[in-house]
Design a protein around this motif. Structure first.
Motif: not given
Ligand code: FAD
Ligand code: SF4
Ligand code: SF4
Lengths: 170, 467
Positions: A45, A77, A94-98, A100, A110-113, B43, B46, B55, B62, B363, B365, B370, B412, B416, B464
């Motif tokens: 994807r 983020s 940051v790729g947390c996919f909230m 999504v 989602p695409f990789l991270n 955040s 994080l 970080k 934010l 969610s 990862e 994921k 995943i 949604g 990645e």
């Protein structure tokens, strides 16, 4: 703001939009890149245009740029913002996919991270999927214009249905 | 007209979303935000990255401090709120009394305590905690994490990626037991173990062992000695109810709020981790703790509503004003806090918006794998549709025609859409079961995830590096 509209009954499910999208978002706009960078044969994807299975024709899905984007509410983020269009910043994600998980239309992928979504091919005159569709099933126009066209179309359909009836009556 | 004075206690996601939504509808009102932390809005999820030094604090901020003025927010940093005097419409703070017309309590949650403390024992909730751990980290060769929930595991993951081996002590028999089902947690367990974690299941801490140099390890109730120079406690959180104890607000697990996020005191709102608000659970009811949220469910569960007439919708008195607390719950989640804060803010500014109810969803990862889970995840008594193969695991749990919960791992996409289906009790069962059977007709749960599955997974993950 011009938007992408999908006219379902014109679609034959060829998937040209998907391929065009993948190529457009590859490094040198060539399909070779997205095809070669992953083990072949795996479902991938990279494309920001998605087709949901389950419908009789594949149905492309894209971001609707909601008034109250639930993807944005969920983002931890601050990568998602809204200005005219809803966008996500690649470097801040940051790729947390909230997102999504929260978009009720499944428009974020989602695409990789990272999370990606339709960016309506920024900096091009027409999005790649629109250019690619051989059936003119994907159009790019102002929503008022689209609504106007739809109205005309519906009127035409009705007239076309009614004329034989009228003739039969006469 | 005199400008309204809004007071917001809490500078977390709920408080800030509230402030922005008040500002959207009320351009004049004075908005004051009080927090006992010394940082502008950052955040919280994080902070584990700050903890390991990946970080800096500024990177996860934010809303920088100088931006508050732009929206007309007054930020009172590092100010502890003491007592609420709701009748007098004021609160006492470390910097004197604050008057308000509308109050918004978004004080979040505090980590659950364990009976041990001292040097080398930390919890992760605030930026301050994270900075403390970061300062301590150079001394640490091996760490112990106590708690297998999302926060404990997230902390463990951060340490592992920073190259510190971690021993994880979990009181139940699987990791992430509130988030994943047993099968899907196996995937993560394998990944964690391959990356330097050791698990101690069904264990509790009995004793802390210290040497002259500091923490040496802990002894579990099974008598095992677990080595480590640092102990991170992530046993979950409980709402921070300190300031509302004697304020006359209705409190159960958290502050009880109605569908408009208003407490039983007029003009006082609560949201976020501290609030006990409407939740949508579609778990099939076979226990006595039954409550009806959806009119349709009273038809489908006619039998159960006859058994429990008091909870059916025909008795508005029991459900409209202050509904039974069993259909209200505390959901300590970021997106839930954001949405509740939004609803509260708009209602404070005079709109009338109802909260449609939250669904527990998460969610995660780790190591590139994921997963999303939502609603109920354990199939006690509900029907399930299952797909497993190629590093993808998908489980759907149904209640009659509706989706009650799902666990998605590996793939995943469309999470949604499923969450939307749960929130709106859509009858999606046929669509999902046929999609599952089309994907992989001969799937079975018996065979364990084979090595080849993980290797295809990893070959995906190694990509990645390319990006
Ligand atoms: C390490 C970690 C990882 C997480 N990961 C996830 C995740 O992946 N997904 C997810 O959905 N959720 C996650 N969460 C949970 C999420 O961070 C919380 O649900 C969210 O931050 C709650 O926001 P809130 O506004 O309700 O409360 P908080 O963010 O806790 O804000 C509370 C505010 O109230 C202030 N306050 C409290 N008491 C007083 C007082 N007496 N006087 C003055 N001020 C006071 C505090 O200073 C603070 O500013 C995680 C949490 C942690 C700690
Ligand atoms: S990604 Fe989804 S929720 Fe976000 S704006 Fe687009 S359609 Fe709306
Ligand atoms: S995946 Fe990226 S854009 Fe989506 S919510 Fe997480 S940080 Fe935000």
């Amino acid at each position: 703001m011009r938007e992408i509209f999908f006219i379902k009954d014109r679609c034959v499910g060829c998937g040209a939009c998907k391929t065009a999208c993948a190529a457009e978002h590859a490094k040198n706009h060539h399909l070779y890149d997205p095809l070669s960078s992953v083990p072949m044969g795996k479902k991938r994807r990279t494309d920001r245009y998605k087709q949901t299975p389950g419908d009789e024709v594949p149905h492309p899905v894209r971001c609707l740029h909601c008034d109250e984007p639930s993807c944005m509410e969920g983002c931890i983020s601050g990568a998602i913002g809204k200005a005219d269009r809803v966008y996500s910043r690649w470097d801040a994600c940051v790729g947390c996919f909230m997102c999504v998980m929260n978009c009720p239309f499944g428009a974020v992928l989602p695409f990789l991270n990272k999370a990606v979504r339709c960016d309506q091919c920024l900096f091009t005159e027409k999005p790649a999927c629109v250019r690619a569709c051989p059936q003119n099933a994907i159009v790019y126009m102002e929503s008022s214009e689209f609504a106007e066209n739809e109205k005309k179309k519906r009127w035409r359909d009705r007239v076309q249905k009614e004329i034989p009836l009228l003739k039969a009556k006469a | 007209m005199k400008a309204y004075r809004y007071l917001i206690i809490g500078n977390g996601v709920a408080g800030i979303c509230g402030a922005f939504n008040i500002r959207k509808l009320d351009r004049e009102g004075e908005i004051t935000i009080v927090t006992n932390e010394n940082y502008p809005f950052y955040s919280r999820p994080l902070i584990t990255d700050v903890m390991t030094g990946k970080k800096r604090a500024g990177e996860i901020t934010l809303l920088p401090e100088n931006e508050y003025k732009r929206y007309g927010f007054t930020l009172m940093k590092g100010v502890q709120v003491g007592k609420l005097a709701l009748k007098e419409r004021s609160v006492s703070t470390a910097e004197g009394r604050q008057q308000f017309d509308k109050l918004f309590i978004a004080t979040g949650a505090v980590p659950k305590k364990i009976p041990f403390e001292g040097e080398g024992i930390f919890s992760v909730r605030t930026m301050e905690d994270a900075e403390k751990i970061r300062a301590y980290l150079p001394k640490v060769k091996q760490a112990i994490v106590f708690g297998g929930g999302p926060i404990g595991i997230k902390a463990a993951y951060a340490l592992l990626t920073a190259g510190i081996p971690v021993n994880i002590i979990i009181s139940s028999s699987q990791m992430l037991s509130r988030v994943l089902d047993e099968r899907s947690s196996q995937y993560f367990r394998t990944l964690f173990e391959q990356n330097g974690a050791r698990f101690f299941f069904n264990s509790d801490i009995k004793e802390i062992v210290r040497s002259k140099r500091g923490l040496k390890g802990v002894v579990t109730d099974k008598g095992e000695m677990v080595q480590g120079d640092m102990l991170i406690v992530g046993k979950g959180v409980s709402p921070d109810l300190d300031i509302v104890r004697d304020a006359g607000l209705r409190v159960d697990k958290g502050i009880l709020v109605d569908d408009h996020m208003e407490t039983n005191h007029k003009g006082v709102y609560a949201a976020g981790d501290v609030a006990q608000a409407k939740v949508i659970t579609l778990a099939p009811r076979h226990s006595s703790a039954s409550s009806i949220q959806h009119p349709a469910s009273s038809i489908q569960h006619r039998a159960s509503s006859i058994e429990h007439p008091a909870s059916s919708i025909e008795h508005p008195a029991s459900s409209i004003q202050y509904p039974v607390s069993s259909d209200r719950d505390v959901l300590p989640l970021w997106p839930v806090g954001a949405e509740q804060g939004k609803i509260a803010g708009q209602n404070m500014a005079g709109a009338k918006r109802a909260y449609s109810g939250g669904v527990g969803s998460n969610s995660i990862e780790y190591f590139g794998l994921k997963a999303v889970s939502m609603g109920i995840t354990r199939d006690d008594g509900c029907e399930a549709a299952l797909f497993e193969g190629d590093g993808v695991y998908r489980k759907f749990l149904f209640n009659e025609e509706r989706l009650a919960g799902a666990v998605l791992l590996g793939d995943i996409s469309d999470a949604g859409v499923l969450l939307h289906a749960i929130r709106n009790s859509l009858p999606v069962r046929n669509v999902l079961t046929s999609a599952v059977s089309r994907q992989h007709p001969a799937s079975s749960i018996e065979h364990p995830a084979s090595d080849s599955q993980f290797s295809t997974l990893r070959s995906q993950l190694s990509l990645e590096v390319l990006f």
